[in-house]
Write a protein that holds these residues in place. Structure first.
Motif, PDB file in Angstrom:
ATOM      1  N   SER A 299       0.863  -1.189   0.000  1.00  0.00           N
ATOM      2  CA  SER A 299       0.000   0.000   0.000  1.00  0.00           C
ATOM      3  C   SER A 299       0.889   1.224   0.000  1.00  0.00           C
ATOM      4  N   GLY A 300       0.367   2.331  -0.570  1.00  0.00           N
ATOM      5  CA  GLY A 300       1.141   3.572  -0.597  1.00  0.00           C
ATOM      6  C   GLY A 300       0.719   4.513   0.521  1.00  0.00           C
ATOM      7  N   ASP A 301      -0.078   4.001   1.462  1.00  0.00           N
ATOM      8  CA  ASP A 301      -0.597   4.864   2.526  1.00  0.00           C
ATOM      9  C   ASP A 301      -0.094   4.384   3.892  1.00  0.00           C
ATOM     10  N   ASN A 302       0.433   5.328   4.669  1.00  0.00           N
ATOM     11  CA  ASN A 302       1.043   4.939   5.948  1.00  0.00           C
ATOM     12  C   ASN A 302       0.059   4.332   6.949  1.00  0.00           C
ATOM     13  N   ASP A 303      -1.180   4.872   6.999  1.00  0.00           N
ATOM     14  CA  ASP A 303      -2.152   4.295   7.952  1.00  0.00           C
ATOM     15  C   ASP A 303      -2.491   2.870   7.543  1.00  0.00           C
ATOM     16  N   CYS A 304      -2.662   2.668   6.237  1.00  0.00           N
ATOM     17  CA  CYS A 304      -2.994   1.328   5.740  1.00  0.00           C
ATOM     18  C   CYS A 304      -1.819   0.370   5.998  1.00  0.00           C
ATOM     19  N   LEU A 305      -0.599   0.868   5.754  1.00  0.00           N
ATOM     20  CA  LEU A 305       0.592   0.027   6.007  1.00  0.00           C
ATOM     21  C   LEU A 305       0.655  -0.369   7.482  1.00  0.00           C
ATOM     22  N   SER A 347      -9.119   8.126   0.186  1.00  0.00           N
ATOM     23  CA  SER A 347      -7.871   8.912   0.196  1.00  0.00           C
ATOM     24  C   SER A 347      -6.666   7.991   0.418  1.00  0.00           C
ATOM     25  N   GLU A 348      -6.841   6.902   1.149  1.00  0.00           N
ATOM     26  CA  GLU A 348      -5.724   5.943   1.276  1.00  0.00           C
ATOM     27  C   GLU A 348      -5.423   5.306  -0.087  1.00  0.00           C
ATOM     28  N   PHE A 349      -6.496   4.962  -0.783  1.00  0.00           N
ATOM     29  CA  PHE A 349      -6.291   4.373  -2.113  1.00  0.00           C
ATOM     30  C   PHE A 349      -5.610   5.390  -3.043  1.00  0.00           C
ATOM     31  N   ALA A 350      -6.033   6.664  -2.917  1.00  0.00           N
ATOM     32  CA  ALA A 350      -5.411   7.712  -3.748  1.00  0.00           C
ATOM     33  C   ALA A 350      -3.911   7.781  -3.456  1.00  0.00           C
ATOM     34  N   ASN A 351      -3.516   7.526  -2.211  1.00  0.00           N
ATOM     35  CA  ASN A 351      -2.079   7.527  -1.883  1.00  0.00           C
ATOM     36  C   ASN A 351      -1.342   6.369  -2.556  1.00  0.00           C
ATOM     37  N   THR A 352      -2.038   5.235  -2.721  1.00  0.00           N
ATOM     38  CA  THR A 352      -1.411   4.112  -3.443  1.00  0.00           C
ATOM     39  C   THR A 352      -1.228   4.478  -4.914  1.00  0.00           C
ATOM     40  N   LEU A 353      -2.264   5.115  -5.494  1.00  0.00           N
ATOM     41  CA  LEU A 353      -2.123   5.553  -6.894  1.00  0.00           C
ATOM     42  C   LEU A 353      -0.950   6.536  -7.018  1.00  0.00           C
ATOM     43  N   LYS A 354      -0.879   7.454  -6.053  1.00  0.00           N
ATOM     44  CA  LYS A 354       0.174   8.474  -6.096  1.00  0.00           C
ATOM     45  C   LYS A 354       1.556   7.799  -5.982  1.00  0.00           C
ATOM     46  N   ALA A 355       1.664   6.817  -5.081  1.00  0.00           N
ATOM     47  CA  ALA A 355       2.958   6.126  -4.914  1.00  0.00           C
ATOM     48  C   ALA A 355       3.364   5.474  -6.240  1.00  0.00           C
ATOM     49  N   CYS A 356       2.404   4.865  -6.921  1.00  0.00           N
ATOM     50  CA  CYS A 356       2.730   4.217  -8.206  1.00  0.00           C
ATOM     51  C   CYS A 356       3.137   5.243  -9.250  1.00  0.00           C
ATOM     52  N   LEU A 396      -6.130   0.954 -10.676  1.00  0.00           N
ATOM     53  CA  LEU A 396      -4.695   0.774 -10.430  1.00  0.00           C
ATOM     54  C   LEU A 396      -4.029   0.037 -11.603  1.00  0.00           C
ATOM     55  N   ILE A 397      -4.708  -1.007 -12.077  1.00  0.00           N
ATOM     56  CA  ILE A 397      -4.135  -1.781 -13.199  1.00  0.00           C
ATOM     57  C   ILE A 397      -3.983  -0.879 -14.427  1.00  0.00           C
ATOM     58  N   ASP A 398      -5.010  -0.053 -14.713  1.00  0.00           N
ATOM     59  CA  ASP A 398      -4.928   0.840 -15.884  1.00  0.00           C
ATOM     60  C   ASP A 398      -3.738   1.789 -15.751  1.00  0.00           C
ATOM     61  N   LEU A 399      -3.612   2.367 -14.557  1.00  0.00           N
ATOM     62  CA  LEU A 399      -2.504   3.311 -14.345  1.00  0.00           C
ATOM     63  C   LEU A 399      -1.157   2.595 -14.507  1.00  0.00           C
ATOM     64  N   GLN A 400      -1.021   1.448 -13.825  1.00  0.00           N
ATOM     65  CA  GLN A 400       0.265   0.753 -13.820  1.00  0.00           C
ATOM     66  C   GLN A 400       0.616   0.235 -15.220  1.00  0.00           C
ATOM     67  N   ASN A 401      -0.378  -0.268 -15.936  1.00  0.00           N
ATOM     68  CA  ASN A 401      -0.093  -0.759 -17.291  1.00  0.00           C
ATOM     69  C   ASN A 401       0.399   0.370 -18.190  1.00  0.00           C
ATOM     70  N   ASP A 402      -0.202   1.559 -18.040  1.00  0.00           N
ATOM     71  CA  ASP A 402       0.279   2.714 -18.823  1.00  0.00           C
ATOM     72  C   ASP A 402       1.736   2.994 -18.488  1.00  0.00           C
ATOM     73  N   ILE A 403       2.047   2.955 -17.177  1.00  0.00           N
ATOM     74  CA  ILE A 403       3.433   3.253 -16.764  1.00  0.00           C
ATOM     75  C   ILE A 403       4.384   2.187 -17.317  1.00  0.00           C
ATOM     76  N   SER A 404       4.003   0.906 -17.185  1.00  0.00           N
ATOM     77  CA  SER A 404       4.878  -0.175 -17.668  1.00  0.00           C
ATOM     78  C   SER A 404       5.146   0.002 -19.163  1.00  0.00           C
ATOM     79  N   ARG A 405       4.082   0.297 -19.923  1.00  0.00           N
ATOM     80  CA  ARG A 405       4.266   0.471 -21.378  1.00  0.00           C
ATOM     81  C   ARG A 405       5.138   1.678 -21.674  1.00  0.00           C
ATOM     82  N   GLU A 406       4.910   2.769 -20.940  1.00  0.00           N
ATOM     83  CA  GLU A 406       5.720   3.984 -21.180  1.00  0.00           C
ATOM     84  C   GLU A 406       7.197   3.696 -20.931  1.00  0.00           C
TER      85      GLU A 406
END
Ligand code: 5AD
Ligand code: SF4
Length: 490
Positions: A299-305, A347-356, A396-406
């Protein structure tokens, strides 16, 4: 339960007019689910069965012995287990001598349920007790009984047993080999079923590990993947060496590098808690260690971690990656992420997106949280609705796949050193290999020109999600000096 001995069938083949008896070996069939540790456990079980005189078959219908090597990390494979067992119990109805075994993490955690739901299962074997397989096969059942017929001992399900005995291994590749270095896990991540299936950490004896790698090197293996649930906890439970030196993961990497600096060394999975500067420097300095780190973030969020009890913060994780990238330019970083964990807010999930977005992983394995019994989080409300989990996972998958391809798109045009592993399963005219950074490479060619195990310099022509499609440039007679990676831009 079946108690008859293993059926040795005979067949008569007509050869030069003479009838010559040829004993037909009994056949085993293994189905494997889950992680690389399970894949390697299956290789070890196959090795032991072949020593018992069995031979492998891809078809369950032909087998005298079927093993299902299971995974308990998420719920889905659990359903699969019972549907497969439904098929195998029908086979057993036709052939009562068929031996059915369930091995791996589910066997350990759910032995009673498996027994109750599918009484046809003869053998239950947890991942710590792999070496007991021959005894259990010879006896054809899990429990050893005393003279009064009472169950006395379940050697397959002993969570405290020593998991380190050496066993034969039937390796599925002649190029790339898995080597166990540490069993079990002492962490208590609240979502994770692994500690309840694999028990406490036990490191393998270093000389035994090094001997195995020496043998593999002598046999011509070019790549070694060191395995452990927390691979960089290696040595914490071992005594110091006679000269007072501490045996740890960095020490082991150095000792392996000394065997042959031209080997490719990989490892999975390390824990961020055990990453220190000494380990980072060692990884950066050793020519054999590949330029790829798989470091689960979750997770990209400290509370969740904190709720996950991961014992690090996103800042500490970022520090490791920043340091690593500074020391090893071009290093690939991959990760595991769970979405929809108990109490995960938008907002915790948004932090995971931001971390990615910030870290830009080369690749991520992404999962929706799946509650597991005998875990701390298994007692908490699974309060993120299924639709929300699935929406977050897709996002998350859509975001990460874009990053992997880039990332791969930016790397296309370079030449990479590729270790040839096999013919591609997409086409016979293509070969499949991996770069040192663990990117897949597909390129036109045949095994005569580029044999399995050869190192080929390949021009990455087109970016794919997990690697490239490319064109072979030349065969490398020996591995290239490290850190010139990618080699150069055409
Ligand atoms: N639910 C979903 N994913 C899980 N993982 C482990 N436990 C769970 C769970 N209960 C994921 C983690 C781990 C990977 C092997 O599986 O991301 O790193
Ligand atoms: Fe599970 Fe955490 Fe151990 Fe990994 S470190 S095996 S996630 S308990």
């Amino acid at each position: 339960m079946a108690t008859a001995s293993v059926p040795w069938k005979s067949t008569f083949i007509l050869r030069q007019g003479r009838r010559k008896p040829e004993p037909m070996k009994p056949k085993y069939h293994i189905q494997t689910y889950g992680c690389q540790m399970n894949v390697h456990d299956s290789e070890r079980m196959a090795g032991m069965l072949e020593e018992l005189g069995y031979e492998m078959t891809e078809t369950a219908e032909q087998a005298s012995l079927i093993l299902l090597n299971t995974c308990a990390v998420r719920e889905k494979p659990e359903h699969k287990l019972y549907s497969e067992l439904g098929i195998f119990r029908k086979l057993k109805a036709q052939n009562p001598d068929l031996i059915i075994g369930v091995t791996g993490c589910m066997a350990q955690r759910d032995a009673n349920e498996i027994r109750a739901r599918v009484p046809e299962v003869d053998i239950l074997l947890g991942p710590r007790n792999i070496h007991h397989l021959p005894r259990l096969v010879n006896q054809h059942k899990s429990t050893f009984t005393d003279k009064h017929g009472k169950s006395t001992f379940e050697p397959g399900l002993d969570l405290l047993s020593d998991p380190t005995p050496v066993t034969p291994v039937r390796r599925s590749s002649s190029v790339s080999a898995f080597v166990d270095i540490i069993f079990g896990c002492n962490f208590k991540c609240t979502y994770c079923a692994v500690p309840s299936a694999r028990g406490r950490e036990v490191s393998r004896n270093p000389q035994e590990v090094l001997d195995e790698i020496r043998q593999l090197n002598d046999l011509g293996y070019r790549e070694i993947t060191l395995l452990g649930q927390t691979v960089n906890a290696y040595g914490h439970d071992l005594e110091k060496l006679q000269d007072g030196a501490r045996i740890d993961f960095a020490w082991l990497l150095e000792a392996i590098n000394d065997i042959n600096p031209r080997l490719r060394i990989r490892f999975t999975s390390p824990h961020p808690m055990y990453f220190n500067n000494r380990l980072l420097d060692t990884i950066a300095a050793l020519p054999s260690v590949c330029e790829h780190l798989h470091l689960p973030l979750q997770s990209g969020d400290n509370d969740c971690l904190k709720r996950m009890k991961r014992t690090y913060t996103i800042e500490k994780y970022r520090g490791i990656i920043d340091n690593l990238r500074e020391k090893i330019p071009g290093v690939a970083v991959t990760t595991d992420i769970i979405v929809g964990f108990c109490g995960e807010t938008e907002s915790e999930f948004a932090n995971t997106l931001k971390a990615c977005r910030d870290i830009r992983f080369d690749l991520a394995f992404m999962f929706a949280y799946s509650p597991r019994h005998s875990t701390v989080a298994g007692t908490w409300p699974d309060d993120v609705a299924a639709e929300i989990k699935s929406r977050r996972l897709n996002e998350l998958i859509d975001l990460q796949n874009d990053i992997s391809r880039e990332i791969n798109y930016q790397l296309a045009g370079n030449i990479f050193e590729v270790l040839v592993e096999s013919i591609s399963d997409k086409s016979d005219a293509w070969l499949f290999g991996r770069t040192r950074s663990n990117k897949m490479m597909l390129f036109e060619g045949d095994l005569k020109t580029y044999p399995v195990g050869s190192l080929v310099r390949v021009h990455a022509r087109e970016a794919l999600l997990r690697g490239f499609q490319g064109d072979a440039v030349e065969v490398a007679s020996s591995p290239l000096p490290r850190r010139i990676m990618p080699l150069h831009v055409l």
